[in-house]
Design an enzyme around this catalytic site. Structure first.
Site, PDB file in Angstrom:
ATOM      1  N   GLU A 226      35.728  68.461 -39.159  1.00 44.69           N
ATOM      2  CA  GLU A 226      35.789  67.542 -40.297  1.00 44.69           C
ATOM      3  C   GLU A 226      36.610  66.322 -39.896  1.00 44.69           C
ATOM      4  OE1 GLU A 226      36.894  69.129 -44.181  1.00 44.69           O
ATOM      5  OE2 GLU A 226      37.441  67.142 -44.900  1.00 44.69           O
ATOM      6  N   ARG A 304      44.614  72.095 -52.177  1.00 44.87           N
ATOM      7  CA  ARG A 304      43.688  73.170 -52.534  1.00 44.87           C
ATOM      8  C   ARG A 304      44.413  74.517 -52.587  1.00 44.87           C
ATOM      9  NH1 ARG A 304      38.215  73.880 -53.435  1.00 44.87           N
ATOM     10  NH2 ARG A 304      37.504  71.833 -52.779  1.00 44.87           N
ATOM     11  N   GLU A 705      31.763  77.986 -48.417  1.00 46.59           N
ATOM     12  CA  GLU A 705      33.091  78.542 -48.181  1.00 46.59           C
ATOM     13  C   GLU A 705      33.402  79.826 -48.956  1.00 46.59           C
ATOM     14  OE1 GLU A 705      36.027  74.925 -47.624  1.00 46.59           O
ATOM     15  OE2 GLU A 705      34.405  74.456 -49.002  1.00 46.59           O
TER      16      GLU A 705
HETATM   17  N1  LUZ Z   1      37.702  68.720 -47.273  1.00 45.57           N
HETATM   18  C1  LUZ Z   1      38.289  67.746 -47.971  1.00 45.57           C
HETATM   19  C2  LUZ Z   1      37.487  69.938 -47.791  1.00 45.57           C
HETATM   20  O1  LUZ Z   1      38.496  66.657 -47.441  1.00 45.57           O
HETATM   21  N2  LUZ Z   1      38.619  67.978 -49.254  1.00 45.57           N
HETATM   22  C3  LUZ Z   1      38.420  69.160 -49.862  1.00 45.57           C
HETATM   23  O2  LUZ Z   1      38.737  69.320 -51.026  1.00 45.57           O
HETATM   24  C4  LUZ Z   1      37.848  70.185 -49.104  1.00 45.57           C
HETATM   25  N3  LUZ Z   1      37.651  71.391 -49.626  1.00 45.57           N
HETATM   26  C5  LUZ Z   1      37.129  72.347 -48.886  1.00 45.57           C
HETATM   27  C6  LUZ Z   1      36.777  72.077 -47.574  1.00 45.57           C
HETATM   28  N4  LUZ Z   1      36.950  70.893 -47.043  1.00 45.57           N
HETATM   29 MO1  MOS Z   2      35.330  72.260 -44.518  1.00 42.22          MO
HETATM   30  S1  MOS Z   2      36.915  73.503 -44.476  1.00 42.22           S
HETATM   31  O1  MOS Z   2      34.393  72.384 -45.811  1.00 42.22           O
HETATM   32  O2  MOS Z   2      35.264  71.122 -43.396  1.00 42.22           O
END
Ligand code: LUZ
Ligand code: MOS
Length: 749
Positions: A226, A304, A705
């Site tokens: 990510e 979160r 998830e």
């Molecule tokens: N990524 C993010 C995430 O930038 N914000 C989120 O709330 C999130 N939640 C789950 C997985 N990735």
């Molecule tokens: Mo994610 S933990 O939805 O990159």
């Protein structure tokens, strides 16, 4: 229906970054990374590396034309260390050479003199020393202070959860190609093409429109790509910028494990209070998040953690505080669940502690406290009815009381094998917690031969999002799926994308696709209506045939497409979607941050070999809230994968850093992940089908998830099995429950 990628996957024809045919003149990169976890760089000697034949350029921080900065939320992370190193594995020098072998040989010749500084690996120590990434945050519901006096039982405790290596099968990697006028095209194995584009522009000091990031698919991401795919994309872009040649870097597994962050380990303290009827009246919790050496996504992950601190339960008085603690480890990052599983473990541990002390099954307390429709989460949003619905359906279908009796019988008849059962309800909020990130765009072209090309911001990483998007378009146009091609994710076709993350990718990009298709369909229907001299409402397309007032015509899809083109009406559309109704006010920590929640309940049954400490999982029996699944094969696959990955995190996957901050579990010989033999013998998944409207795509709820969190049940099933062998065992709430820890507990006090 099958995943549309299954054909090329099985034939080995799917293209990943490392499969892209190389352009002539391509160079290969490798990184010299810090051998110490914290220190001041006194000198870097690259002279021996530069002498090697085939080394083209040795790049350090001072060669960076723009900002030496890759931090997204907080600007606190250098691409290449300039004056200080903050973790073992922090990149210091980037070498580019004619071959991979030469690049890696050259890296070994680099010498850095680094003056060692004190190393912190423990988040509580970091907090004591004031090393916080952001100020702490507290979520509150009503008043815990007043509630304790009404409690008949009060328990306190401490929990630990360890990190988790993403272990995507495709390691991190990128391939950058020079284009004309200084533009650069980057093939990147990233969940966030826009993040790579934005950061490359910042580091190179060129506008974003000069950077094209293209992603066909990933061999797994799980959150690890990510934010942290950006590093390698930017390094390749930097080297391309400086050499004007294509540059590729696909990390070796050990480089990847050493240099990238993982799931955040957490250390937590809880205090829980209940009345005689076993209603939880108050819950206080403090989370110490081990963020690593830079912010990365830690502030969002921490948020979160707070959102999910009460899991699927309603607790009238809550106070939850979280600290994001800076340590000298690689910056920890997104990982399936994103801080949610970490806080769910704590509330489950608190309930287990009460249950063990009162000598009753945890399920009794769990069931009594399930959040009901209309109950408020500590952040202000109200719950729907699925938490009790999933639980009760689980009880009805699988009869845990009977299972428990069978287990008791087994346990009394077996000396060296003991079984344990746990139930695990889950509740996961769907939306990025940062409201502005909840937006997506789709670009749909219908070509004159009737075929359809679709681009969106969604990145296919094995989760099946491309299949779902194709289904959405095929459904709206009522055409054969074969007519549809989902294109690579590309920052020149779709701009300003949010990463594919937060389980929300199919919802956001699927709805944008839906809107674009509807718009094109509307125009086509008007063209057809004009041709047949009827109103547009009389026109329907069913399985590629045109109907007028429910009468079949001799027009088919292709003819309608061509007619639209000849009438000079657009067969293309770019649509934007943002889910309505979501908001959050961080100044009061209240709002309605999630489009909806995904719920579920699992029963997990474990068998422990009490001579060896080894264990197996007999069964995971689930009722999962799919809404109305639009693709059962894909959604079940996500559940099965999530369950196994969750069990891995809770049981066998053990990340070990030594006190100097060096990763000891740095290869698959020392870091165990679930293999096919550790998959539960039975995984049953029953769909809780609901007919209610919701904001999910085609009412098919996000599934990426949430199922990971069923794995938490594995920890508690093991605990119960150990207690069956050794009722006096005092077991710290310290996950993962490795075979070594099980053995110690079996024969401990
Ligand atoms: N990524 C993010 C995430 O930038 N914000 C989120 O709330 C999130 N939640 C789950 C997985 N990735
Ligand atoms: Mo994610 S933990 O939805 O990159």
């Amino acid at each position: 229906m099958n995943n549309i990628d299954s054909y090329t996957h099985l034939r080995g024809e799917s293209i990943y970054v490392d499969d892209i045919p190389l352009q002539a003149e391509t160079l290969f990169a490798a990184v010299y990374d810090s051998p110490v976890a914290h220190g001041k760089i006194i000198s870097i000697d690259v002279s021996e590396a530069e002498k090697i034949k085939g080394v083209v350029r040795v790049i350090t921080a001072k060669d960076i034309p723009g900002e030496n900065q890759i931090g997204g939320i907080v600007p606190d992370e250098e691409l290449l260390a300039s004056t200080h190193v903050h973790f073992c594995g922090m990149p210091i020098v980037l070498v580019v050479a004619e071959t991979e072998e030469i690049a890696r040989t050259a890296v070994k010749k680099i010498k850095a003199e680094i003056e060692r500084l004190p190393v912190i690996t423990d988040p509580r120590e970091a907090k004591e020393k004031g090393e916080l990434i952001i100020p702490p945050r507290t979520f509150k519901l009503d008043n815990t202070g007043d509630a304790w006096k009404d409690c008949d039982y009060i328990f306190e405790g401490r929990t630990e959860t360890n990190g988790q290596e993403h272990l995507y099968i495709e390691t991190q990697g990128a391939y950058a190609l020079p284009q004309e006028n200084g533009s650069i095209k980057i093939y990147s194995s990233t969940q966030g093409p826009t993040a790579a584009q934005r950061t490359a522009a910042r580091v190179l000091n060129i506008p974003m429109h000069q950077i094209e990031v293209d992603t066909t698919r990933l061999g797994g991401g799980f959150g690890g790509k990510e934010d942290q795919a950006t590093t390698w994309a930017v390094m390749c872009a930097l080297a391309t910028h400086l050499t004007k040649r294509p540059v590729k870097y696909c990390l070796h597994r050990m480089e990847d494990m050493r240099m990238t962050g993982k799931r955040h380990p957490y250390s937590s303290d809880f205090k829980i209070g209940l009345n005689k009827e076993l209603k939880i009246l108050a819950y206080e919790v403090s989370f110490y998040q081990n963020a690593g050496a830079a912010a990365d996504l830690s502030p969002a992950v921490m948020e979160r953690t707070l959102f999910h601190c009460t899991n699927s339960y309603f607790i009238p008085n809550v106070k939850a505080t979280a600290y994001s603690c800076r340590t000298n480890l690689p910056p920890n990052t997104a990982f399936r669940g994103f801080g949610g599983p970490q806080s769910m473990f704590v509330i489950e541990a608190a309930i287990a502690k009460v249950a063990e002390a009162l000598n009753l099954p945890a399920t009794v307390i769990q069931e009594k406290n399930l959040i009901q429709a209309g109950d408020e989460f500590p952040y202000g949003q109200k719950a729907d009815s699925e938490a009790p619905a999933c639980w009760h359906k689980t009880v009805e279908l699988y009869d845990p009381e009977k299972l428990r009796q069978e287990i008791n019988e087994f346990n009394s008849n077996n000396k060296h094998y003991k079984k344990g059962l746990a139930m695990m309800p889950i509740c996961f909020g769907i939306s990025f917690t940062k409201t502005p990130m909840n937006q997506a765009r789709a670009l749909v072209h219908v070509y004159t031969d009737g075929s359809i090309g679709i681009s969106t911001g969604a990145v296919e990483m094995g989760q099946g999002v491309n299949t779902k998007i194709a289904q959405v378009a095929a459904g709206i146009f009522s055409v054969d799926l074969k007519r549809i091609k989902i294109n690579s994710t590309n920052t020149w076709r779709i701009a300003n994308t949010s990463p594919s993350a937060a389980s929300a990718t199919a919802d956001l990009n699927g709805k944008a696709t839906q809107m674009a298709c509807m718009e094109i369909l509307k125009r086509m229907k008007q063209v057809i209506a004009d041709e047949f001299n009827v109103s547009a409402t009389a026109v329907e397309i069913k399985e590629e045939t045109i109907f007028i007032n429910n009468e079949k015509t001799d027009w088919d899809w292709k003819k309608a497409v061509m007619a639209t083109y000849l009438r000079r009406v657009s067969l293309s559309e770019h649509a934007h979607y943002s889910p309505p109704g979501i908001h959050f006010d961080a100044t009061i920590e209240k709002g309605h941050p999630f489009a909806y929640h995904t719920y579920g309940t699992a029963i997990v049954i474990a068998t422990v070999d009490c001579l060896r400490g080894t264990y197996e999982f007999d069964a995971v029996k689930v009722v999962h809230d799919f809404g109305k699944s639009m693709n059962e094969i894909i959604d079940r696959g996500q559940c099965e994968g999530g369950i196994v990955q969750g069990i891995g995190w809770m049981t066998m996957e053990e990340i070990v850093y030594d006190k100097d901050g060096k990763l000891r579990s740095n290869a698959l010989s020392t870091y165990k992940v679930p293999d096919i033999y550790s998959v539960p013998k039975e995984i049953s998944i029953h769909a809780l089908e609901t007919t209610k409207d919701n904001l999910a795509i085609l009412r098919s709820k996000a599934v990426g998830e949430p199922p990971l969190m069923y794995g938490i049940g594995a920890y508690f099933a093991l605990r119960n099995a150990i207690k069956a062998f050794n009722p006096a065992a005092e077991i710290a709430f310290d996950a993962p429950m490795t075979a070594e820890k099980v053995l110690m507990a079996l024969y401990g006090k």
